[in-house]
Design an enzyme around this catalytic site. Sequence first.
Site, PDB file in Angstrom:
ATOM      1  N   HIS A 103       0.827  -1.199   0.000  1.00  0.00           N
ATOM      2  CA  HIS A 103       0.000   0.000   0.000  1.00  0.00           C
ATOM      3  C   HIS A 103       0.873   1.265   0.000  1.00  0.00           C
ATOM      4  O   HIS A 103       0.631   2.209  -0.753  1.00  0.00           O
ATOM      5  CB  HIS A 103      -0.914  -0.056   1.243  1.00  0.00           C
ATOM      6  CG  HIS A 103      -1.893   1.073   1.342  1.00  0.00           C
ATOM      7  ND1 HIS A 103      -2.602   1.329   2.492  1.00  0.00           N
ATOM      8  CD2 HIS A 103      -2.282   2.002   0.447  1.00  0.00           C
ATOM      9  CE1 HIS A 103      -3.392   2.377   2.294  1.00  0.00           C
ATOM     10  NE2 HIS A 103      -3.212   2.804   1.057  1.00  0.00           N
ATOM     11  N   GLU A 106       2.287   1.613  -3.355  1.00  0.00           N
ATOM     12  CA  GLU A 106       1.276   2.162  -4.277  1.00  0.00           C
ATOM     13  C   GLU A 106       1.270   3.695  -4.193  1.00  0.00           C
ATOM     14  O   GLU A 106       1.200   4.389  -5.205  1.00  0.00           O
ATOM     15  CB  GLU A 106      -0.102   1.588  -3.913  1.00  0.00           C
ATOM     16  CG  GLU A 106      -1.267   2.159  -4.712  1.00  0.00           C
ATOM     17  CD  GLU A 106      -2.430   2.570  -3.827  1.00  0.00           C
ATOM     18  OE1 GLU A 106      -2.776   3.765  -3.820  1.00  0.00           O
ATOM     19  OE2 GLU A 106      -2.997   1.686  -3.125  1.00  0.00           O
ATOM     20  N   HIS A 107       1.382   4.226  -2.978  1.00  0.00           N
ATOM     21  CA  HIS A 107       1.399   5.686  -2.820  1.00  0.00           C
ATOM     22  C   HIS A 107       2.718   6.285  -3.321  1.00  0.00           C
ATOM     23  O   HIS A 107       2.710   7.304  -3.994  1.00  0.00           O
ATOM     24  CB  HIS A 107       1.219   6.071  -1.346  1.00  0.00           C
ATOM     25  CG  HIS A 107      -0.191   6.012  -0.860  1.00  0.00           C
ATOM     26  ND1 HIS A 107      -0.840   7.098  -0.339  1.00  0.00           N
ATOM     27  CD2 HIS A 107      -1.079   4.992  -0.812  1.00  0.00           C
ATOM     28  CE1 HIS A 107      -2.070   6.758   0.025  1.00  0.00           C
ATOM     29  NE2 HIS A 107      -2.237   5.482  -0.246  1.00  0.00           N
ATOM     30  N   GLU A 204      -4.327   7.048   7.008  1.00  0.00           N
ATOM     31  CA  GLU A 204      -5.398   6.444   6.215  1.00  0.00           C
ATOM     32  C   GLU A 204      -5.856   5.139   6.870  1.00  0.00           C
ATOM     33  O   GLU A 204      -7.054   4.864   6.978  1.00  0.00           O
ATOM     34  CB  GLU A 204      -4.909   6.177   4.790  1.00  0.00           C
ATOM     35  CG  GLU A 204      -6.004   5.624   3.885  1.00  0.00           C
ATOM     36  CD  GLU A 204      -5.489   5.134   2.533  1.00  0.00           C
ATOM     37  OE1 GLU A 204      -4.400   5.562   2.102  1.00  0.00           O
ATOM     38  OE2 GLU A 204      -6.172   4.295   1.924  1.00  0.00           O
TER      39      GLU A 204
HETATM   40 ZN   LIG Z   1      -4.091   4.590   0.261  1.00  0.00          ZN
END
Ligand SMILES: [Zn+2]
Length: 1027
Positions: A103, A106-107, A204
């Site tokens: 994750h 991904e960012h 998040e």
């Molecule tokens: Zn995210």
Amino acid sequence: MFRQTKAVLEKLRHVRSKGPHLSWRQWSTAAAGKKALQYTAGQQMHGFTVKEVVAVPDLFLTAIKLTHDTTGAQYLHAARDDPNNLFSVQFRTTPMDSTGVPHILEHTVLCGSQKYPCRDPFFKMLNRSLSTFMNAFTASDYTMYPFSTQNAKDFQNLLSVYLDAVFFPCLREQDFWQEGWRLENEDPTDASSPLVFKGVVFNEMKGAFSDNERLYAQHLQNKLYPDHTYSVVSGGEPLAIPNLSWEQLKQFHATHYHPSNARLFTYGDLPLEQHLKQIDQEALSKFQRIHPNTQVPSQPHWTSPREEHVTCSPDAMAPDATRQNTLCVSYLLGDITDTFEAFTLSLLSSLMTSGPNAPFYKALIEPKIGTDFSSVVGYDGSTKEASFSIGLQGMAEDDAEKVKNIIHRTIDDIIETGFEDERIEALLHKIEIQMKHQSTNFGLSLASYIASSWNHDGDPVELLQISNSVLKFRQALRENPRFLQDKVQHYFKDNTHRLTLSMSPDDTYLDKQASAEERILQEKISALSDSDKKDIYEKGLQLLDAQSKTQDASCLPALKVSDIAPTIPITPVHMTKADGVPLQLCEQPTNGLVYFRAMCSLNTLPEDLKLYVPLFCSVITKLGSGSMDYRQQAQQMELRTGGMSVSTQVIPDCTHMDMFEQGVLLSSSCLERNLPHMFQLWGDIFNSPRFDDRERLRVLVMMSAQELANGISDSGHVYAMTQAGHLLTPAGELLETFDGMDQVKFMKRIAEMSDLTPVLRTLPRIKKHLLNPKNMRCAINATPQQTSKSVAHLESFMKDVAGNKKHFKAVRPNVVERPLDVRNVSGASRTLVAHPNFQPCHMKTFIQMPFPVNFVGESVRTVPYSHEDYASLCVLGRMMTAKFLHGEIREKGGAYGGGARMGGGGLFSFYSYRDPNSVQTLSAFSKGVNWVKSAKFTQQDIDEAKLSVFSAVDSPVAPSSKGMSVFLSGITDEMKQRHRERLFDVTRENLLDVAERYLSVGNKTCGVSILGPENDVIKRDPSWVVK
Ligand SMILES: [Zn+2]
């Protein structure tokens, strides 16, 4: 973004409503598909070899499967006559710990790449393109980067940026700190302020797991597949995230983001060769083949069932504080790459759980042991081996045994009695409708539909051939009438790999989480030397400095304002009447489906009943009608229609801030052959709705209250903005009543009532006013061939319900008649309510919620749609978001998102989403206005904001929704064209002028609202109303 995927059919259902812009061509002769059929297996193109070419007539497309010769990258192209082209690349990402490495990666890959080294090219491209969709998702076992656009040049631009981002990212240490996690002084400019954890993904995930439904789903997956990648949290467990190092992140990229571990998908009417050439040249040709070893092994089967228990935070909005437990039983099923087995199990799951005729609905929901099914229910094909889950949320702890017994007994009953043929037919009918319904994001739906199976080397083309599976299914049933029962015996009764997971609230949950975080923080801090601390302080300043610098984005490709089409295509609509009721006809390529809508005015409804209208809408199609009880009604709806629903409508006038239309909208669709049945169903609801089943109402009330309470943590910013605007316009006030926190609280109260008789008595009173043909107008979207037949059926429906015509007086004295279509003033009209003496009111509201993060909203009263300043405010919102607020609220503030936007009702709104800050964010909003007034923005900034506005204005509209803006809001194509021209004309001076006149302190009329955890600053400040 972090995604938990749901069942396959669920995904197809998402194809609904948002919907592609289709050209007026016949599908059968679709040019893109025809051309694609000329490719042949073995053909070589730009480093790729064609493996297979298959026509898929059901979905009007041709599928071409290819492989990249040197790297082994897999490629699928779906050629279809749809201009909303899509690209996606997905990697199999199989983490073995809960640091959230896929994750965070991904960012961070979206923070700059070799060819495009500027920070955050992804967000910057949002303003340099006409994309209809851009995003990235981390699932449990893959990471996907999709975009779509209707512009060929834009497609090439975005493809270039996406390829460079995923294959050649910079992955700078600073990006890792910003997006992942870091230790930093609470106030980065003050070395003496305490050290705290910061980072976008860190926050998040804290936000994501404040949602108990998500938390439960995560636990369930981790515990049902305890032996490999599904046992960890791919999105990141907040307390495990600080174990990740930058080195580990780079390593994960090198082994997972490689063409040999990639699946590329393109969709639409653009030629395939061009895509292949660009992908090979810009990315794949620079790699050699590797063996990534990312396969997920099968989960070893348990020899006996297991039970587990977890805790969560109590939910203040839950209807009943003593009933907040969740329990479900989850079964491990077969491999999802077995397409037919997966199809069968997914159908079987729907038969078992969905709708009031399903055995589990009868056994679990109707006895009202819980408020609703558990958040995870039914078939889930998002893991290599699928699972099926069944259980309840909102139940008392004492009922656990009872629920387990019911589940096992229901399985026995299903094995014994099977399913009625009519229910199976209804489900197959639903699949037929889903295939025919044209949505605007069809490419994206396909990409996510095939993603999981393809990820584990299943055949994506086989998956697309849905009618093959339907045929095979029918044959299996013919050959063995016990086909489905045998499956239930095998997968449920005889399956020892099953998990019973319960979850109960713990009052100290949040405190425990906070002290665990504090402990980890203190461990990290105590290991630091003075020079480490100095280093952290300096790095914090550097990051702040980097975030504050104006970015040079000139390396990125961009469309120009001149690339935007100067005019919009006209959608012809035709006004007529059906038995005296105004009717709008819009001929569209709907693939044989007929879409019906009716708008019913609320003007005569007594004020005290208004709060009940959303409840009325959610139950009126579910209580039974005529000779049918609610089960038979549900069955007929599934068998004959694509769904029937009623929703509230608050439609601001486009010329006056204090005028609006209020009503409810009936919507349904069906295949042409079912037109009489669909209107018969509506006719029964008008003529003889059943308002006598108190037990049924209780079930529906509980489910809606639970759904509303669960939705807050996902849409908190919308609730905050609605609340902030509720005293600024009369429409804003009604919107809060229907869709705001007022409604959530009202439904909670209703759900808590021991006797629903008073509620039941209000429903017929509301019905009398709402389902009244006197206050109605209708719309039909259908193909030209179907139009006259549809009108004939509508006419006989109107005659059938004519007895409901009643004349009531409007409740508010000021009603204004407006022509439905300004081009035809003598034609049909709509009735608006006006509040000529309305006084907007400034108010600051704080609503305390059990979340660790805030949602902040500020709304400012400005001008309606047709006002000359409206276009400037639209551009201003986009520019402030991209050039200032995003940096302040997300990058510096650590919130998941934030920005400003112009709303249709003339309210300009600021918002933040999952925000660690509260009142500080309000000052970021004001700073945004000052930033505009300081005039430091460039012409390029304005042009980018315009592109961004146009990509929304020009987003595709599905054939089912064409003509709706004139039908609902009276906004004609000419008015849209006028707005369009104003958008093109917005100048720097206009922006400075509207910022000063509408948004400056002293000039603005605004409301503010925050949803969030206990807040001492606000409590001490008497200017806030705390709710
Ligand atoms: Zn995210």
